[in-house]
Design a protein around this motif. Structure first.
Motif, PDB file in Angstrom:
ATOM      1  N   UNK A 196       0.806  -1.221   0.000  1.00 18.98           N
ATOM      2  CA  UNK A 196       0.000   0.000   0.000  1.00 18.98           C
ATOM      3  C   UNK A 196       0.839   1.271   0.000  1.00 18.98           C
ATOM      4  N   UNK A 197       1.977   1.243   0.709  1.00 14.06           N
ATOM      5  CA  UNK A 197       2.825   2.433   0.770  1.00 14.06           C
ATOM      6  C   UNK A 197       3.542   2.699  -0.540  1.00 14.06           C
ATOM      7  N   UNK A 198       3.490   1.729  -1.472  1.00 15.49           N
ATOM      8  CA  UNK A 198       4.195   1.873  -2.735  1.00 15.49           C
ATOM      9  C   UNK A 198       3.238   2.023  -3.914  1.00 15.49           C
ATOM     10  N   UNK A 218      -2.255  15.632 -12.188  1.00 16.97           N
ATOM     11  CA  UNK A 218      -2.532  15.205 -10.823  1.00 16.97           C
ATOM     12  C   UNK A 218      -1.853  16.173  -9.861  1.00 16.97           C
ATOM     13  N   UNK A 219      -2.485  16.414  -8.731  1.00 19.92           N
ATOM     14  CA  UNK A 219      -1.971  17.406  -7.786  1.00 19.92           C
ATOM     15  C   UNK A 219      -0.555  17.108  -7.309  1.00 19.92           C
ATOM     16  N   UNK A 220      -0.165  15.834  -7.288  1.00 15.97           N
ATOM     17  CA  UNK A 220       1.165  15.467  -6.773  1.00 15.97           C
ATOM     18  C   UNK A 220       2.287  16.032  -7.631  1.00 15.97           C
ATOM     19  N   UNK A 221       2.064  16.158  -8.940  1.00 18.53           N
ATOM     20  CA  UNK A 221       3.077  16.755  -9.795  1.00 18.53           C
ATOM     21  C   UNK A 221       3.345  18.203  -9.399  1.00 18.53           C
ATOM     22  N   UNK A 222       2.307  18.914  -8.970  1.00 21.06           N
ATOM     23  CA  UNK A 222       2.461  20.305  -8.571  1.00 21.06           C
ATOM     24  C   UNK A 222       3.282  20.421  -7.287  1.00 21.06           C
ATOM     25  N   UNK A 223       2.999  19.538  -6.322  1.00 21.62           N
ATOM     26  CA  UNK A 223       3.776  19.534  -5.083  1.00 21.62           C
ATOM     27  C   UNK A 223       5.258  19.295  -5.379  1.00 21.62           C
ATOM     28  N   UNK A 234       8.660  13.439   0.122  1.00 18.46           N
ATOM     29  CA  UNK A 234       7.395  14.090  -0.217  1.00 18.46           C
ATOM     30  C   UNK A 234       6.400  13.077  -0.763  1.00 18.46           C
ATOM     31  N   UNK A 235       6.854  12.211  -1.637  1.00 19.92           N
ATOM     32  CA  UNK A 235       5.963  11.202  -2.215  1.00 19.92           C
ATOM     33  C   UNK A 235       5.403  10.274  -1.136  1.00 19.92           C
ATOM     34  N   UNK A 236       6.242   9.907  -0.204  1.00 20.41           N
ATOM     35  CA  UNK A 236       5.761   9.068   0.899  1.00 20.41           C
ATOM     36  C   UNK A 236       4.699   9.801   1.705  1.00 20.41           C
ATOM     37  N   UNK A 237       4.915  11.079   1.949  1.00 20.43           N
ATOM     38  CA  UNK A 237       3.939  11.881   2.687  1.00 20.43           C
ATOM     39  C   UNK A 237       2.602  11.943   1.958  1.00 20.43           C
ATOM     40  N   UNK A 238       2.634  12.182   0.652  1.00 20.40           N
ATOM     41  CA  UNK A 238       1.398  12.289  -0.123  1.00 20.40           C
ATOM     42  C   UNK A 238       0.665  10.954  -0.189  1.00 20.40           C
TER      43      UNK A 238
END
Length: 374
Positions: A26-28, A179-184, A356-360
């Motif tokens: 799930x974390x991946x 996707x919003x993650x690209x912006x972060x 950051x990716x782990x946080x999101x």
């Protein structure tokens, strides 16, 4: 640290081996399929967009929402579907403190309760529509899109610099097809300065360190110029000054922070004075969360000389718009690549972005957005 990141292939940030199917923890899970978590206050409109006596239609992750401002200035948010025939309520009429559907005249109060059907008796009124907690702050209209029982326990962003007369503020935002993650990632990874070489010249970022805590990741940067002179537009936004002996211009430190689900970028002098304060939120519009609307508030500290900032403001707006346009173009290209591949083949090596990716992933919604291929 970079070598450690390259050797660590446990996440799905490395290219996929299509010949081997391996279980994904799930974390991946593919970050680009993680929906934004609804249990936060999201800006859905600027205050100026919702005038007195008018209704204004918006969307959050595919859900239609109508924002209503009555003639007395009261603001509320409802599901943007009439309970009768499902037509959009934003096409209706604000009548006193209620919203009346444009089709048959059904009326709803601020709680979403249906309080009048012109051709039925009061004792036979049907159920109403969903109401959303709604707040207005710093020129933004925030709506709590998740569990309403959590609304009071989640703070609305304060944006203190906006109301501070020592700062001049501009509000900006565009729809961005990603996707919003690209912006972060784009804002947090200042190693992409090469992208802005036409606007900023030969700049290089230097990471001073990163921190991670409950619900946040942040990183500090300084910048130094490898060649050429500082453009005027850049000096207005990021500050100017002489280089020190290390060549870093180290009087200013930039801190970029994702405090889920918002993002900030602040620049402080060596004495701790905040000279630039950017707050930004990315709001998914469609159910696939492949288009988001950005809401950004940029505050710049006024110099001691009166009116200098006002005179230079058009140049600052021009400069920042060009930077933002380059960022929009590049993240949309990232999204297109992801959709064509059907998965995230991204090979990330920067430790800050991996955190950051782990946080999101950890803080995002628990469902999975279906695969979208082009």
């Amino acid at each position: 640290m970079y070598a450690e990141s390259l050797l660590d292939s446990r996440t799905n940030d490395t290219p996929l081996d299509k010949s081997v199917e391996t279980p994904v923890e799930p974390s991946e899970r593919d970050l680009r399929r993680v929906p934004i978590h609804p249990d936060y206050w999201y800006p859905l409109a600027w205050s100026r967009e919702v005038r007195k006596g008018r209704a204004h239609g918006v969307h959050f992750a595919g859900d239609p929402i109508v924002l209503v401002r009555t003639e007395t200035g009261k603001l509320f948010a409802l599901e943007d579907r009439c309970a009768h025939r499902q037509v959009p309520l934003h096409a209706g009429v604000v009548d006193g403190e209620t919203l009346r559907c444009c089709y048959h005249g059904w009326s709803y109060d601020c709680s979403g309760k249906c309080i009048d059907v012109p051709y039925l008796g009061k004792e036979r009124l049907p159920n109403g529509v969903r109401a959303y907690p709604c707040r207005e702050q710093a020129g933004l209209i925030f709506v709590f899109t998740g569990d309403p029982a959590l609304a009071d326990s989640r703070p609305v962003p304060e944006l203190a610099s906006v109301t501070n007369r020592e700062y001049k503020t501009r509000r900006f935002g565009r729809e961005v097809k990603c996707h919003y993650s690209f912006m972060h990632e784009n804002l947090m990874d200042m190693n992409h300065q090469f992208l802005h070489r036409r606007q900023m010249g030969n700049m290089r970022a230097r990471s001073l360190g990163r921190r991670r805590g409950e619900g946040f990741v942040e990183v500090d940067y300084t910048f130094y110029r490898e060649a050429g002179k500082q453009p005027l537009g850049e000096s207005l936004v990021f500050g100017g000054g002489k280089k020190n002996e290390s060549g870093t211009g180290g009087k200013d430190v930039m801190t970029v922070r994702t405090g889920y689900p918002y993002q900030t970028l602040q620049i402080r002098t060596a004495s701790g004075t905040l000279v630039m304060d950017l707050w930004i939120a990315y709001v998914p519009l469609d159910a696939a969360q492949r288009t988001n609307r950005t809401f950004g508030v940029l505050s710049i500290r006024r110099p001691k000389v009166p009116f200098v900032m006002d005179l230079a403001w058009p140049l600052l707006v021009w400069f920042t718009e060009r930077i933002f346009q380059e960022d929009r173009d590049i993240v949309e290209l990232e999204q297109l690549a992801h959709d064509k591949q059907g998965a995230d083949w991204n090979h990330e090596v920067f430790p800050v972005i991996r955190e950051l990716r782990a946080l999101l992933r950890e803080n995002g919604g628990r469902t999975v957005i279906p695969i979208h291929k082009v």
